[in-house]
Design a protein around this motif. Structure first.
Motif, PDB file in Angstrom:
ATOM      1  N   ASP A 153       5.117  36.256  24.015  1.00 23.08           N
ATOM      2  CA  ASP A 153       4.095  36.256  25.062  1.00 23.08           C
ATOM      3  C   ASP A 153       4.529  35.470  26.290  1.00 23.08           C
ATOM      4  O   ASP A 153       4.068  35.737  27.411  1.00 23.08           O
ATOM      5  N   THR A 154       5.415  34.484  26.120  1.00 26.17           N
ATOM      6  CA  THR A 154       5.961  33.792  27.289  1.00 26.17           C
ATOM      7  C   THR A 154       6.806  34.745  28.114  1.00 26.17           C
ATOM      8  O   THR A 154       6.730  34.763  29.355  1.00 26.17           O
TER       9      THR A 154
ATOM     10  N   ASP B 198       4.347  33.568  20.216  1.00 27.55           N
ATOM     11  CA  ASP B 198       4.135  32.871  21.492  1.00 27.55           C
ATOM     12  C   ASP B 198       5.352  32.966  22.398  1.00 27.55           C
ATOM     13  O   ASP B 198       5.215  33.028  23.626  1.00 27.55           O
TER      14      ASP B 198
ATOM     15  N   PHE C 271      -0.030  30.865  31.239  1.00 23.41           N
ATOM     16  CA  PHE C 271       0.205  31.031  29.810  1.00 23.41           C
ATOM     17  C   PHE C 271       0.091  29.712  29.056  1.00 23.41           C
ATOM     18  O   PHE C 271       0.682  28.707  29.444  1.00 23.41           O
TER      19      PHE C 271
ATOM     20  N   SER D  28       9.086  27.297  26.161  1.00 29.11           N
ATOM     21  CA  SER D  28       8.201  28.057  25.278  1.00 29.11           C
ATOM     22  C   SER D  28       8.152  27.312  23.955  1.00 29.11           C
ATOM     23  O   SER D  28       9.016  27.490  23.089  1.00 29.11           O
TER      24      SER D  28
ATOM     25  N   ALA E  74       4.455  37.010  29.954  1.00 28.84           N
ATOM     26  CA  ALA E  74       3.808  36.327  31.072  1.00 28.84           C
ATOM     27  C   ALA E  74       4.752  36.236  32.264  1.00 28.84           C
ATOM     28  O   ALA E  74       4.339  36.421  33.423  1.00 28.84           O
TER      29      ALA E  74
END
Length: 318
Positions: free
Chosen positions: A207-208, A204, A292, A226, A211
């Motif tokens: 993915d932050t 994650d 996100f 995050s 994004a």
């Protein structure tokens, strides 16, 4: 785009670098080459790893030029801890990069006050790590707002996932706490076990960063948390671990002074850092501006981490 990831073979880079390659970017990684990525992936065959000792290179004043010579459009810096380190790099790549992303920490906030903590909450860090990261954030965002340097700061919580030991329900890295919970043995927690931890899956966090990279227009000049949605109390975390292994929790509670004297000094210091912060940060800003939301809850993240330790033989189910 050509993206340079500094410290790209660590927890987050293990997920981030292959995803950048899959998105069509040309990626290079700067690393001391002291570890391999935690997860194998074919994308690493396409990624040159430039071996460099950042600390030594910075002392000689050459680190910024090492990065600049790679001609990046984007720099993602996972391992910067001081303002001096950040400024040396910014001086080298200013006017060259389109986006500069820095990995901070939720500890820039210091102790939690009103929760969930938002990114605009006052910075009252304590301890060398939190103060250093807060100074880097302040410097980078000042460069963005005063000099149009395209900086974004991502503040992870307690990064966790398969391949390493997560912060345990006592707030430190002692594997024995997990093993005792697995065995149904008594585990003592400090105070009433109501202080909080806020883990986040390394996937994650990766993915932050993605994004923010994909939403540059709203990410530049901003910082984002995050973390997994919601924070876990020490007690709730311990009860969950016991339940995963079919055990009823066998918990006791001791005042801090008594508890801290019953464990090694290193563990007591780590626990104090975690419970003194007791983070509970919001992900609303990332949802609103970057679109996100984390895929993993804290308990999902921790379950995956703990079961990986069992698979690796570092914990033994009964």
């Amino acid at each position: 785009m050509r993206i340079v990831v500094i410290g790209g073979t660590g927890h987050v880079g293990t997920y981030l670098v292959p995803r950048l390659v899959a998105a069509g970017h040309e990626v290079a990684v700067l690393s001391r080459s002291q570890r391999s990525p935690y997860r194998p992936h074919g994308a690493w065959d396409k990624v040159p790893i430039v071996k460099v000792d950042r600390e030594a290179s910075e002392k000689s004043g050459k680190f910024g030029s090492v990065v600049a010579k790679l001609e990046p459009d984007v720099v993602i810096d996972m391992i910067c801890f001081t303002e001096e380190s950040a400024s040396q790099l910014v001086d080298a790549v200013a006017g060259q990069v389109q986006h500069f992303l820095h990995c901070g920490t939720i500890w820039v906030h210091g102790s939690s006050e009103v929760v969930p903590t938002t990114e605009d909450a006052p910075r009252r860090p304590f301890g060398g790590y939190g103060r250093g990261k807060a100074a880097v954030e302040r410097y980078l965002l000042d460069q963005a707002r005063r000099h149009d340097f395209p900086a974004t700061v991502i503040h992870p919580g307690h990064i966790s996932g398969p391949g390493w030991v997560p912060i345990n329900p006592a707030g430190n890295l002692d594997l024995g706490v997990f093993q005792a919970l697995i065995d149904g043995k008594e585990v003592a927690l400090p105070n009433l076990g109501m202080e909080t931890l806020q883990h986040v899956h390394a996937s994650d966090v990766a993915d932050t960063f993605l994004a923010a990279l994909n939403n540059r227009s709203v990410a530049v000049g901003e910082s984002f948390h995050s973390v997994a949605g919601g924070a876990l109390t020490l007690r709730g975390y311990a009860e969950a671990v016991s339940g995963w292994f079919g055990r009823d929790p066998n918990l006791t509670y001791l005042p801090w002074k008594e508890w801290s004297q019953a464990v090694p000094a290193e563990d007591a210091a780590a626990t104090w850092d975690h419970i003194a912060h007791s983070p509970h940060c919001s992900m609303e800003k990332a949802r609103r501006l970057l679109g996100f939301t984390p895929k993993f809850t804290a308990l999902e993240t921790l379950y995956e981490s703990v079961t990986a330790l069992v698979t690796a033989g570092k914990l033994t189910p009964r």
